[in-house]
Design an enzyme around this catalytic site. Structure first.
Site, PDB file in Angstrom:
ATOM      1  N   PHE A   1      -5.383   2.410   0.446  1.00 55.18           N
ATOM      2  CA  PHE A   1      -5.690   1.854  -0.867  1.00 55.18           C
ATOM      3  C   PHE A   1      -5.864   0.342  -0.829  1.00 55.18           C
ATOM      4  O   PHE A   1      -6.532  -0.222  -1.696  1.00 55.18           O
ATOM      5  CB  PHE A   1      -4.639   2.296  -1.883  1.00 55.18           C
ATOM      6  CG  PHE A   1      -4.643   3.787  -2.070  1.00 55.18           C
ATOM      7  CD1 PHE A   1      -5.818   4.452  -2.348  1.00 55.18           C
ATOM      8  CD2 PHE A   1      -3.486   4.536  -1.925  1.00 55.18           C
ATOM      9  CE1 PHE A   1      -5.854   5.829  -2.503  1.00 55.18           C
ATOM     10  CE2 PHE A   1      -3.501   5.911  -2.075  1.00 55.18           C
ATOM     11  CZ  PHE A   1      -4.697   6.563  -2.371  1.00 55.18           C
ATOM     12  N   ASP A   2      -5.296  -0.327   0.160  1.00 59.36           N
ATOM     13  CA  ASP A   2      -5.650  -1.722   0.389  1.00 59.36           C
ATOM     14  C   ASP A   2      -7.137  -1.832   0.703  1.00 59.36           C
ATOM     15  O   ASP A   2      -7.837  -2.705   0.186  1.00 59.36           O
ATOM     16  CB  ASP A   2      -4.838  -2.294   1.555  1.00 59.36           C
ATOM     17  CG  ASP A   2      -3.562  -2.987   1.105  1.00 59.36           C
ATOM     18  OD1 ASP A   2      -3.574  -3.623   0.039  1.00 59.36           O
ATOM     19  OD2 ASP A   2      -2.555  -2.885   1.823  1.00 59.36           O
ATOM     20  N   VAL A   3      -7.618  -0.960   1.584  1.00 60.10           N
ATOM     21  CA  VAL A   3      -9.021  -0.993   1.981  1.00 60.10           C
ATOM     22  C   VAL A   3      -9.922  -0.640   0.797  1.00 60.10           C
ATOM     23  O   VAL A   3     -10.935  -1.312   0.543  1.00 60.10           O
ATOM     24  CB  VAL A   3      -9.276  -0.039   3.167  1.00 60.10           C
ATOM     25  CG1 VAL A   3     -10.759   0.055   3.480  1.00 60.10           C
ATOM     26  CG2 VAL A   3      -8.502  -0.508   4.398  1.00 60.10           C
TER      27      VAL A   3
ATOM     28  N   ASP B   1       0.814  -1.212   0.000  1.00 63.42           N
ATOM     29  CA  ASP B   1       0.000   0.000   0.000  1.00 63.42           C
ATOM     30  C   ASP B   1       0.848   1.263   0.000  1.00 63.42           C
ATOM     31  O   ASP B   1       0.549   2.222  -0.717  1.00 63.42           O
ATOM     32  CB  ASP B   1      -0.931  -0.003   1.218  1.00 63.42           C
ATOM     33  CG  ASP B   1      -1.841   1.213   1.271  1.00 63.42           C
ATOM     34  OD1 ASP B   1      -2.966   1.138   0.755  1.00 63.42           O
ATOM     35  OD2 ASP B   1      -1.414   2.248   1.836  1.00 63.42           O
TER      36      ASP B   1
ATOM     37  N   GLY C   1     -10.059  -3.523  -1.494  1.00 56.63           N
ATOM     38  CA  GLY C   1     -10.911  -4.565  -0.928  1.00 56.63           C
ATOM     39  C   GLY C   1     -12.387  -4.270  -1.120  1.00 56.63           C
ATOM     40  O   GLY C   1     -13.186  -5.169  -1.427  1.00 56.63           O
TER      41      GLY C   1
END
Length: 392
Positions: free
Chosen positions: A174-176, A146, A179
């Site tokens: 940005f991972d979230v 991320d 997802g």
């Protein structure tokens, strides 16, 4: 059939089975959302387990809260895909699944016959979601962390104060976001399958999700060549919009239109400011923010942040204090949002942050605490045995 530990008949995704071969954050966040909605999620981990189990401090009973935050309602089984028997078990799990999610490096699953082409051929009805860092073309060799994406997307260049260095966000944003996009993509593909009867491959990458998530900033560049800069806590298009000093501490004030500005300045005792041609529109207030700022600061220093918040909120002016994480959770509780839920039962119960969605008929569930490594092997194997006997 579902695993015995899954609540049957509850949740909008009850009956959907997810083979979760993802780890770290983006994939597990996606699959947790699906599990919350009632899907049966089998979390397949390598012999060492998901790396986030060891991301600590902080931790609970030796397990990193990073892992706990995105793995509730799942069933853990350890499989070494290099072992033929374990690979056969992995195939059985996918045989029984509606969704197959993975975030291996591009090309990393080909040796196991789990690349997109092989999956589509062997399991034509499955929804196969692949998450990478930078796609499968020119960025295939780049690791998907991320922070790297925060850097190259431009996010860090617009985060921080003008006279300071670029700044990362306080969470793997940005991972979230990826997802969330992955969950939406899976739901879309599942819905389309009800008509076509066919699965499909959906691809996501953190970099593309970041550029999309930067919304007005990236669109400003794409549409008219704008090159946004760091503004600290300032908004590039609105003023006043950010923290302002009061007699004791800062108060966030967000004024987004003329009506709010009129109410704001009336509470401050300066109702005529809206008539000033420098401040009579959003655009003019932006152009003359450095002339308006000292007028607002001087007025706001006349009382405390709490006192101003009470008066401004009563007048319908959006404002809020700057809180710590503990204070934020406590504030949500005071508003009746009940952000903390008890997940699991008995000694396995762990307090976690709730799913933000409330369904009127098919509630989100919190049946199962994030599993210990390989904790559900027996249940998964029994389920596979039953599935083999069931021709449906």
């Amino acid at each position: 059939m579902t695993l015995s530990t899954t609540s049957a008949g509850e949740g909008p995704l009850s009956g959907i089975v997810v083979a979760d071969f993802s780890r770290i954050l983006a994939g597990p966040y996606c699959t947790m959302l699906l599990a919350d909605m009632g899907a049966t999620v089998i979390k397949v981990e390598g012999p060492g387990g998901d790396d986030t189990r060891l991301y600590k401090p902080p931790s609970v009973n030796g397990i990193g809260t990073y892992y706990l935050s995105v793995n509730r309602n799942k069933h853990s089984v350890v499989l070494d895909l290099k072992d033929p028997e374990d690979l056969a078990t992995a195939y059985e799990i996918i045989d029984a699944a509606d969704v197959f999610i993975e975030n291996f490096k591009p090309g990393g699953l080909k040796q196991f016959g789990l690349d997109a082409e092989s999956v589509a051929e062997r399991w034509p009805g499955i929804v196969h979601a692949s998450i990478t860092g930078f796609g499968t073309d020119g960025g295939a060799h780049l690791p998907g962390y991320d922070l790297l994406v925060q850097g190259v997307s431009g996010f860090m260049s617009v985060t921080g104060f003008p006279d300071g260095p670029p700044q990362r966000g306080g969470v793997a944003l940005f991972d979230v976001i990826t997802g969330l996009h992955a969950a939406i993509a899976v739901l879309g593909a599942l819905h389309e399958r009800t008509t076509s009867g066919r699965g499909q491959h959906v691809e996501l990458d953190l970099f593309s999700a970041a550029l999309s998530g930067l919304v007005n900033q990236t669109t400003g560049y794409a549409a008219c060549g704008n090159d946004p800069q760091r503004l600290g806590n300032e908004h590039p298009s609105l003023f006043p919009y950010g923290p302002f000093p009061t007699a004791d501490k800062d108060l966030i004030i967000t004024v987004a239109n003329n009506s709010q500005f009129t109410r704001f300045t009336t509470v401050l005792g300066m109702p005529d400011l809206i008539q000033d041609p420098r401040f009579d529109s959003v655009e003019h207030r932006n152009d003359h923010r450095e002339e308006l700022r000292p007028l607002l600061n001087e007025a706001l220093r006349g009382d405390t942040a709490e006192a101003w918040a009470e008066k401004l909120q009563a007048a319908g002016v959006p404002c809020a204090p700057i809180l710590t994480i503990p204070e934020g959770v406590q504030y949500a509780e005071s508003l009746g949002l009940h952000p903390v839920v008890q997940v699991g039962s008995g000694e396995d119960t762990v307090p976690l942050i709730k799913n933000p969605v409330t369904y009127s008929r098919t509630p989100v569930r919190y049946d199962k605490a994030p599993p210990a490594l390989d904790a559900d092997r027996e249940a998964v194997m029994d389920w596979l045995h039953s599935h083999r006997k069931d021709p449906s």
